[in-house]
Scaffold this motif. Structure first.
Motif, PDB file in Angstrom:
ATOM      1  N   THR A 102       4.871  21.541 -21.513  1.00 51.92           N
ATOM      2  CA  THR A 102       4.173  21.936 -22.736  1.00 51.92           C
ATOM      3  C   THR A 102       5.019  22.969 -23.464  1.00 51.92           C
ATOM      4  N   ILE A 103       5.242  22.725 -24.753  1.00 49.40           N
ATOM      5  CA  ILE A 103       6.046  23.643 -25.559  1.00 49.40           C
ATOM      6  C   ILE A 103       5.134  24.397 -26.513  1.00 49.40           C
ATOM      7  N   ASP A 104       5.151  25.717 -26.417  1.00 49.48           N
ATOM      8  CA  ASP A 104       4.385  26.576 -27.319  1.00 49.48           C
ATOM      9  C   ASP A 104       5.349  27.230 -28.302  1.00 49.48           C
ATOM     10  N   SER A 105       5.111  27.000 -29.582  1.00 49.02           N
ATOM     11  CA  SER A 105       6.003  27.532 -30.614  1.00 49.02           C
ATOM     12  C   SER A 105       5.227  28.424 -31.573  1.00 49.02           C
ATOM     13  N   ARG A 106       5.849  29.536 -31.961  1.00 51.79           N
ATOM     14  CA  ARG A 106       5.268  30.439 -32.955  1.00 51.79           C
ATOM     15  C   ARG A 106       6.133  30.392 -34.209  1.00 51.79           C
ATOM     16  N   LYS A 107       5.539  29.963 -35.306  1.00 48.80           N
ATOM     17  CA  LYS A 107       6.263  29.815 -36.560  1.00 48.80           C
ATOM     18  C   LYS A 107       6.292  31.150 -37.301  1.00 48.80           C
ATOM     19  N   LYS A 108       7.253  31.985 -36.951  1.00 47.57           N
ATOM     20  CA  LYS A 108       7.409  33.285 -37.584  1.00 47.57           C
ATOM     21  C   LYS A 108       8.875  33.511 -37.923  1.00 47.57           C
ATOM     22  N   LYS A 109       9.134  34.622 -38.649  1.00 44.22           N
ATOM     23  CA  LYS A 109      10.514  34.943 -39.006  1.00 44.22           C
ATOM     24  C   LYS A 109      11.373  35.054 -37.755  1.00 44.22           C
ATOM     25  N   ILE A 110      10.838  35.771 -36.776  1.00 43.87           N
ATOM     26  CA  ILE A 110      11.490  35.820 -35.467  1.00 43.87           C
ATOM     27  C   ILE A 110      10.621  34.983 -34.537  1.00 43.87           C
ATOM     28  N   GLY A 111      10.891  33.700 -34.526  1.00 49.21           N
ATOM     29  CA  GLY A 111      10.055  32.775 -33.774  1.00 49.21           C
ATOM     30  C   GLY A 111      10.293  32.858 -32.275  1.00 49.21           C
ATOM     31  N   THR A 112       9.279  32.470 -31.535  1.00 48.50           N
ATOM     32  CA  THR A 112       9.398  32.411 -30.082  1.00 48.50           C
ATOM     33  C   THR A 112       8.942  31.036 -29.608  1.00 48.50           C
ATOM     34  N   GLN A 113       9.489  30.631 -28.495  1.00 51.51           N
ATOM     35  CA  GLN A 113       9.136  29.328 -27.942  1.00 51.51           C
ATOM     36  C   GLN A 113       9.148  29.433 -26.419  1.00 51.51           C
ATOM     37  N   THR A 114       8.113  28.898 -25.807  1.00 55.21           N
ATOM     38  CA  THR A 114       8.048  28.908 -24.347  1.00 55.21           C
ATOM     39  C   THR A 114       7.804  27.501 -23.829  1.00 55.21           C
ATOM     40  N   TYR A 115       8.286  27.265 -22.623  1.00 50.84           N
ATOM     41  CA  TYR A 115       8.088  25.981 -21.956  1.00 50.84           C
ATOM     42  C   TYR A 115       7.225  26.216 -20.715  1.00 50.84           C
ATOM     43  N   THR A 116       6.208  25.397 -20.561  1.00 52.65           N
ATOM     44  CA  THR A 116       5.346  25.487 -19.383  1.00 52.65           C
ATOM     45  C   THR A 116       5.402  24.171 -18.624  1.00 52.65           C
ATOM     46  N   TYR A 117       5.667  24.270 -17.335  1.00 56.68           N
ATOM     47  CA  TYR A 117       5.698  23.069 -16.500  1.00 56.68           C
ATOM     48  C   TYR A 117       4.992  23.362 -15.180  1.00 56.68           C
ATOM     49  N   TYR A 118       4.680  22.297 -14.466  1.00 56.78           N
ATOM     50  CA  TYR A 118       3.997  22.432 -13.181  1.00 56.78           C
ATOM     51  C   TYR A 118       4.883  21.892 -12.062  1.00 56.78           C
ATOM     52  N   ARG A 119       4.899  22.641 -10.989  1.00 61.51           N
ATOM     53  CA  ARG A 119       5.515  22.160  -9.760  1.00 61.51           C
ATOM     54  C   ARG A 119       4.455  22.259  -8.673  1.00 61.51           C
ATOM     55  N   ALA A 120       4.763  21.837  -7.491  1.00 62.50           N
ATOM     56  CA  ALA A 120       3.765  21.796  -6.421  1.00 62.50           C
ATOM     57  C   ALA A 120       3.093  23.154  -6.232  1.00 62.50           C
ATOM     58  N   GLY A 121       1.822  23.233  -6.637  1.00 70.30           N
ATOM     59  CA  GLY A 121       1.037  24.442  -6.418  1.00 70.30           C
ATOM     60  C   GLY A 121       1.263  25.565  -7.398  1.00 70.30           C
ATOM     61  N   ASN A 122       2.134  25.383  -8.392  1.00 70.01           N
ATOM     62  CA  ASN A 122       2.456  26.481  -9.304  1.00 70.01           C
ATOM     63  C   ASN A 122       2.567  26.019 -10.750  1.00 70.01           C
ATOM     64  N   LYS A 123       2.175  26.933 -11.644  1.00 70.81           N
ATOM     65  CA  LYS A 123       2.400  26.762 -13.076  1.00 70.81           C
ATOM     66  C   LYS A 123       3.475  27.759 -13.481  1.00 70.81           C
ATOM     67  N   VAL A 124       4.498  27.288 -14.165  1.00 72.90           N
ATOM     68  CA  VAL A 124       5.629  28.146 -14.523  1.00 72.90           C
ATOM     69  C   VAL A 124       5.821  28.127 -16.035  1.00 72.90           C
ATOM     70  N   THR A 125       5.919  29.314 -16.634  1.00 71.62           N
ATOM     71  CA  THR A 125       6.189  29.441 -18.067  1.00 71.62           C
ATOM     72  C   THR A 125       7.471  30.236 -18.257  1.00 71.62           C
ATOM     73  N   VAL A 126       8.395  29.683 -19.022  1.00 71.21           N
ATOM     74  CA  VAL A 126       9.685  30.340 -19.245  1.00 71.21           C
ATOM     75  C   VAL A 126      10.008  30.344 -20.733  1.00 71.21           C
ATOM     76  N   SER A 127      10.791  31.327 -21.143  1.00 69.49           N
ATOM     77  CA  SER A 127      11.215  31.420 -22.535  1.00 69.49           C
ATOM     78  C   SER A 127      12.311  30.401 -22.822  1.00 69.49           C
ATOM     79  N   SER A 128      12.340  29.921 -24.055  1.00 66.92           N
ATOM     80  CA  SER A 128      13.383  28.971 -24.442  1.00 66.92           C
ATOM     81  C   SER A 128      14.765  29.619 -24.429  1.00 66.92           C
TER      82      SER A 128
END
Length: 208
Positions: A102-128
């Motif tokens: 899942t990609i979360d994007s913020r449409k701003k002048k200084i935009g941010t984007q994070t990626y969320t994925y699942y592995r066995a037993g865990n949810k992981v969110t990391v910055s682009s």
């Protein structure tokens, strides 16, 4: 075991003590010059002041660079040790299409984007900034080229996990005196996530 990072701490203490020394030394020489020579300025004294300040600036600049601005070569085996961990992705099901990331994007002048994925037993969110999502026939993209992934291993993982995995690259500073100067010995230099999926249909986009 004594940490090599104590070397960096010691060097910073020396720089600070030298700062205190030159402040006192400049003040003492100036007072002596006024009392003994009845002068407020002499070239020899001025040159000595400049030399002491330059030495301080060079030492402080060097330590600041090694401590806060260090940008190691990830392929320098004398400084860095690295590892790559391959983890299979777990598909997220629910409302809408099933997805691996899942990609979360913020449409701003200084935009941010994070990626969320699942592995066995865990949810992981990391910055682009520290990750990339790769799909299609090629196991790497331009963003991942800055990381020394082994393309032949990625191809093997493509077959093993049907192009649904994350390759987590971790670079760590070796425990030696060179890294101890910047107080990095034993610490993580960088961590990067290559998120591999079969095709774009397995991406869920969230826009904010």
């Amino acid at each position: 075991m004594i940490s090599w990072n104590l070397l960096g701490i010691l060097l910073w203490v020396i720089v600070i003590l030298y700062l205190v020394f030159i402040i006192q030394n400049i003040r003492k020489r100036r007072i002596t010059m006024i009392i003994n020579q009845h002068k407020r300025f002499t070239w020899p004294n001025f040159i000595l002041d400049i030399v002491e300040v330059l030495v301080l600036l060079l030492a402080a600049g060097y330590m600041f660079s090694r401590t806060f601005l260090d940008n190691p070569d990830l392929e320098d085996s004398n400084k860095i040790t690295s590892s790559i961990q391959y983890q299979p992705l777990v598909m997220k099901t629910g409302v809408g299409n099933s997805s691996y990331v899942t990609i979360d994007s913020r449409k701003k002048k200084i935009g941010t984007q994070t990626y969320t994925y699942y592995r066995a037993g865990n949810k992981v969110t990391v910055s682009s900034n520290a990750a990339t999502v790769v799909y299609g026939d090629k196991a790497m993209d331009i963003s991942a080229e800055k990381i020394p992934y082994k393309e032949n291993e990625l191809k093997q993982m493509d077959k093993k996990y049907q192009r649904a995995y994350v390759a987590v690259y971790t670079a760590r500073y070796k425990k030696n005196w060179q890294n101890g100067i910047g107080m990095h010995a034993g610490h993580i230099a960088t961590r990067y996530y290559l998120i591999r999926i079969p095709d774009p249909s397995f991406i869920k986009q969230n826009k904010k």
